[in-house]
Design an enzyme around this catalytic site. Structure first.
Site, PDB file in Angstrom:
ATOM      1  N   ASP A  49       0.839  -1.201   0.000  1.00  0.00           N
ATOM      2  CA  ASP A  49       0.000   0.000   0.000  1.00  0.00           C
ATOM      3  C   ASP A  49       0.874   1.251   0.000  1.00  0.00           C
ATOM      4  O   ASP A  49       1.741   1.419   0.854  1.00  0.00           O
ATOM      5  CB  ASP A  49      -0.894  -0.010   1.241  1.00  0.00           C
ATOM      6  CG  ASP A  49      -2.109   0.892   1.099  1.00  0.00           C
ATOM      7  OD1 ASP A  49      -1.970   2.005   0.569  1.00  0.00           O
ATOM      8  OD2 ASP A  49      -3.201   0.472   1.523  1.00  0.00           O
ATOM      9  N   SER A  98      -7.302   4.096  -1.405  1.00  0.00           N
ATOM     10  CA  SER A  98      -7.006   2.668  -1.278  1.00  0.00           C
ATOM     11  C   SER A  98      -8.221   1.792  -1.536  1.00  0.00           C
ATOM     12  O   SER A  98      -8.086   0.661  -2.003  1.00  0.00           O
ATOM     13  CB  SER A  98      -6.436   2.369   0.114  1.00  0.00           C
ATOM     14  OG  SER A  98      -5.165   2.951   0.266  1.00  0.00           O
ATOM     15  N   THR A 151      -7.853  -2.398   1.823  1.00  0.00           N
ATOM     16  CA  THR A 151      -7.377  -3.424   0.894  1.00  0.00           C
ATOM     17  C   THR A 151      -7.927  -4.806   1.210  1.00  0.00           C
ATOM     18  O   THR A 151      -8.573  -5.421   0.353  1.00  0.00           O
ATOM     19  CB  THR A 151      -5.843  -3.430   0.838  1.00  0.00           C
ATOM     20  OG1 THR A 151      -5.385  -2.148   0.398  1.00  0.00           O
ATOM     21  CG2 THR A 151      -5.344  -4.502  -0.120  1.00  0.00           C
ATOM     22  N   GLU A 271      -0.712  -7.955   2.454  1.00  0.00           N
ATOM     23  CA  GLU A 271      -0.591  -6.500   2.313  1.00  0.00           C
ATOM     24  C   GLU A 271       0.440  -5.928   3.274  1.00  0.00           C
ATOM     25  O   GLU A 271       0.354  -6.116   4.486  1.00  0.00           O
ATOM     26  CB  GLU A 271      -1.918  -5.773   2.555  1.00  0.00           C
ATOM     27  CG  GLU A 271      -1.780  -4.286   2.205  1.00  0.00           C
ATOM     28  CD  GLU A 271      -2.936  -3.415   2.680  1.00  0.00           C
ATOM     29  OE1 GLU A 271      -3.191  -2.378   2.043  1.00  0.00           O
ATOM     30  OE2 GLU A 271      -3.570  -3.755   3.702  1.00  0.00           O
ATOM     31  N   ASP A 276       2.131   2.762   3.292  1.00  0.00           N
ATOM     32  CA  ASP A 276       1.215   3.878   3.021  1.00  0.00           C
ATOM     33  C   ASP A 276       1.121   4.833   4.215  1.00  0.00           C
ATOM     34  O   ASP A 276       1.148   6.053   4.046  1.00  0.00           O
ATOM     35  CB  ASP A 276      -0.163   3.314   2.694  1.00  0.00           C
ATOM     36  CG  ASP A 276      -1.224   4.384   2.530  1.00  0.00           C
ATOM     37  OD1 ASP A 276      -1.131   5.174   1.587  1.00  0.00           O
ATOM     38  OD2 ASP A 276      -2.152   4.428   3.369  1.00  0.00           O
ATOM     39  N   ASP A 318      -1.164  -0.143  -4.673  1.00  0.00           N
ATOM     40  CA  ASP A 318      -2.472   0.381  -5.064  1.00  0.00           C
ATOM     41  C   ASP A 318      -2.367   1.818  -5.574  1.00  0.00           C
ATOM     42  O   ASP A 318      -3.180   2.279  -6.356  1.00  0.00           O
ATOM     43  CB  ASP A 318      -3.455   0.308  -3.889  1.00  0.00           C
ATOM     44  CG  ASP A 318      -2.881   0.835  -2.585  1.00  0.00           C
ATOM     45  OD1 ASP A 318      -1.702   1.235  -2.545  1.00  0.00           O
ATOM     46  OD2 ASP A 318      -3.622   0.835  -1.580  1.00  0.00           O
ATOM     47  N   HIS A 319      -1.329   2.522  -5.132  1.00  0.00           N
ATOM     48  CA  HIS A 319      -1.076   3.914  -5.501  1.00  0.00           C
ATOM     49  C   HIS A 319       0.233   4.313  -4.855  1.00  0.00           C
ATOM     50  O   HIS A 319       0.836   3.522  -4.121  1.00  0.00           O
ATOM     51  CB  HIS A 319      -2.205   4.841  -4.998  1.00  0.00           C
ATOM     52  CG  HIS A 319      -2.493   4.657  -3.544  1.00  0.00           C
ATOM     53  ND1 HIS A 319      -1.651   5.112  -2.550  1.00  0.00           N
ATOM     54  CD2 HIS A 319      -3.507   4.011  -2.904  1.00  0.00           C
ATOM     55  CE1 HIS A 319      -2.137   4.776  -1.366  1.00  0.00           C
ATOM     56  NE2 HIS A 319      -3.258   4.090  -1.549  1.00  0.00           N
ATOM     57  N   HIS A 411      -2.212  10.991  -1.464  1.00  0.00           N
ATOM     58  CA  HIS A 411      -1.798  10.109  -2.549  1.00  0.00           C
ATOM     59  C   HIS A 411      -1.407  10.927  -3.771  1.00  0.00           C
ATOM     60  O   HIS A 411      -1.785  12.089  -3.896  1.00  0.00           O
ATOM     61  CB  HIS A 411      -2.938   9.167  -2.937  1.00  0.00           C
ATOM     62  CG  HIS A 411      -3.364   8.252  -1.832  1.00  0.00           C
ATOM     63  ND1 HIS A 411      -4.466   7.423  -1.952  1.00  0.00           N
ATOM     64  CD2 HIS A 411      -2.863   8.019  -0.599  1.00  0.00           C
ATOM     65  CE1 HIS A 411      -4.609   6.728  -0.837  1.00  0.00           C
ATOM     66  NE2 HIS A 411      -3.651   7.081   0.000  1.00  0.00           N
TER      67      HIS A 411
END
Length: 455
Positions: A49, A98, A151, A271, A276, A318-319, A411
């Site tokens: 993440d 997310s 997630t 994950e 993140d 995811d980003h 993000h």
């Protein structure tokens, strides 16, 4: 009112329309029919993440041996196969959260920011985990967040908002595939959401034969091949710098595999949740520590695939979070060696400073650094401030020492890297969209067991 109507339809759709009966015949419009024919027995999907491309480059520099002239490769370098675009459904613009990203990765469907396993019309969408479970494979997840976070939730639950943690926890038990919960193994944090005054979901899992583990030690004692719910914190696990295990994600992944292995194969979601969170906080110390936890996990999985070549591992983000830059302020320098000896996270150091008369010296010890008198004076100057001020000061101090830059606390919309190895990995080569990852996994599952009776 809308929420109640939506949830009623979600539960009925998930329990009836999802892969019902003894064979898997439910059509799926998101199946990629062009995948490689080397269909894997086991599929392990790893989501880091927030891990934009700068994070993997930073990690390579972070672990570099300065005693050698070359910058050594890391585990990510040999498995890179492409990139993926990350934008959500048009209604949410170009920058995903997310939830929308996980829904895309899990189901192959673009949705709005905040969506958990539903499309833009708030209709439930099947995930690859649902599909694998319907094929008779064992299924599970191992994460460092609470297991109801965006997630993992998107692989199991259906909800119009990622913030509805209690409802999402209900879905973990209530949504059934072939009469069973979607996941056979669930490892992470989140006791708060599963053991509540209004409902004890944990007890329901235990009554259905799931083993419960509330510590890493207890998890090791669970008999191999069990159904397990392991919740090791009220919400999320501690930051890896503060955890008793410095390889916590690798450990949880090994334990999940131990319980999932079977003749019909398994699907596992892993994950690295807190890369993140370090990015959101602009916390370079925790960012590199969480990346190291992830790297240890991928090292383990490389070894597992060597021994089990019928297994596919896909890793992506995811980003990207935080707009991390390696170098800042026009200075062509990045100095990650200042992060190597941290024995606690910046957040924990900030909390501990208030309890120590020699607060600056305490901070220096936990940072693992020999500080100048000016640096000690700077830390002393914030010791009587509130925790957030102390935390910001420590992070800023590390940014200056390392020359790290950040562009946002949120993000960014950049493409992310895709890594893959094992059976069927060639399907993921090239420039793709995040939805293609799910579509290709659906295709590999279809290739593996079209209309195969559930064992």
């Amino acid at each position: 009112m809308v929420k109640k109507v939506v949830r009623a339809s979600l539960v009925s759709s998930a329990s009836i329309a999802l892969l019902a009966g003894c064979t898997v015949t439910e059509p799926n419009n998101n199946i990629d029919k062009t995948v490689a024919t080397n269909a894997p027995k086991n599929i392990i999907m790893v989501v880091a993440d927030g891990m934009g491309p700068a994070y993997t480059t930073a990690y390579r520099n972070f672990v570099d041996d300065k005693n050698t002239p070359e910058i050594e490769k890391v585990v990510f370098d040999d498995i890179l196969v492409g990139n993926a675009s990350t934008h959500p459904a048009h209604v949410s613009g170009y920058v995903t959260d997310s939830a929308a990203a996980a829904t895309a990765l899990a189901s192959g469907t673009k949705s709005y920011n905040g969506a958990i396993g539903v499309d833009v019309e708030m209709e439930p969408v099947n995930s690859v985990m649902h599909y694998a479970k319907g094929l008779g494979m064992r299924t599970g997840l191992a994460v460092t967040s609470q297991i109801v976070h965006a997630t993992p939730a998107s692989y199991i639950a259906h909800n119009e908002s990622r913030k509805n943690y209690n409802d999402i926890a209900n879905d973990f038990y209530d949504i059934k595939v072939n009469g069973e919960p979607v996941a056979d193994v669930m490892l992470g944090g989140g006791t708060t959401y599963f053991k509540r005054e209004d409902r004890d979901i944990l007890a329901q899992f235990i009554n259905d034969g799931y083993h419960y583990a509330d510590s890493y030690e207890n998890l090791a004692d669970v008999p191999k091949g069990s159904n397990v719910i392991g919740l090791f914190a009220p919400v999320a696990l501690p930051a890896v710098l503060d955890d008793v295990r410095k390889d916590r994600l690798a450990y949880l992944t090994k334990q999940a595999v131990r319980h999932l292995e079977n003749d019909n194969g398994f699907f596992l979601l892993v994950e690295a949740s807190q890369v993140d969170w370090a990015g959101h906080a602009n916390d370079i110390g925790s960012a590199m520590a969480e990346m190291h936890d992830l790297a240890q996990t991928i090292e383990y999985l490389r070894g597992y695939v060597e021994d089990n070549p019928d297994t596919l591992v896909v890793l992506t983000a995811d980003h990207s979070t935080g707009g991390l830059t390696i170098g800042a302020g026009g200075d062509y320098r990045w100095s990650p060696e200042h992060l190597h000896k941290m024995s606690a996270s910046a957040r924990t150091i900030a909390k501990g400073m208030v309890d120590n008369e020699m607060s600056a010296e305490y901070a220096a010890e936990k940072l693992g650094l020999s500080l100048t008198s000016d640096e000690l004076a700077m830390l002393d100057s914030v010791s009587d401030q509130d925790e957030e001020t102390r935390y910001s000061a420590i992070k800023s101090f590390l940014d200056v020492k390392t020359n790290t830059g950040w562009t946002t606390s949120g993000h960014t919309g950049v493409d992310v890297e895709v890594f893959a190895f094992g059976a069927g990995y060639t399907s993921f080569i090239g420039q793709i969209d995040n939805t293609d990852i799910a579509k290709k996994i659906f295709g590999l599952l279809e290739e593996k067991s079209v209309s195969k009776p559930v064992l």
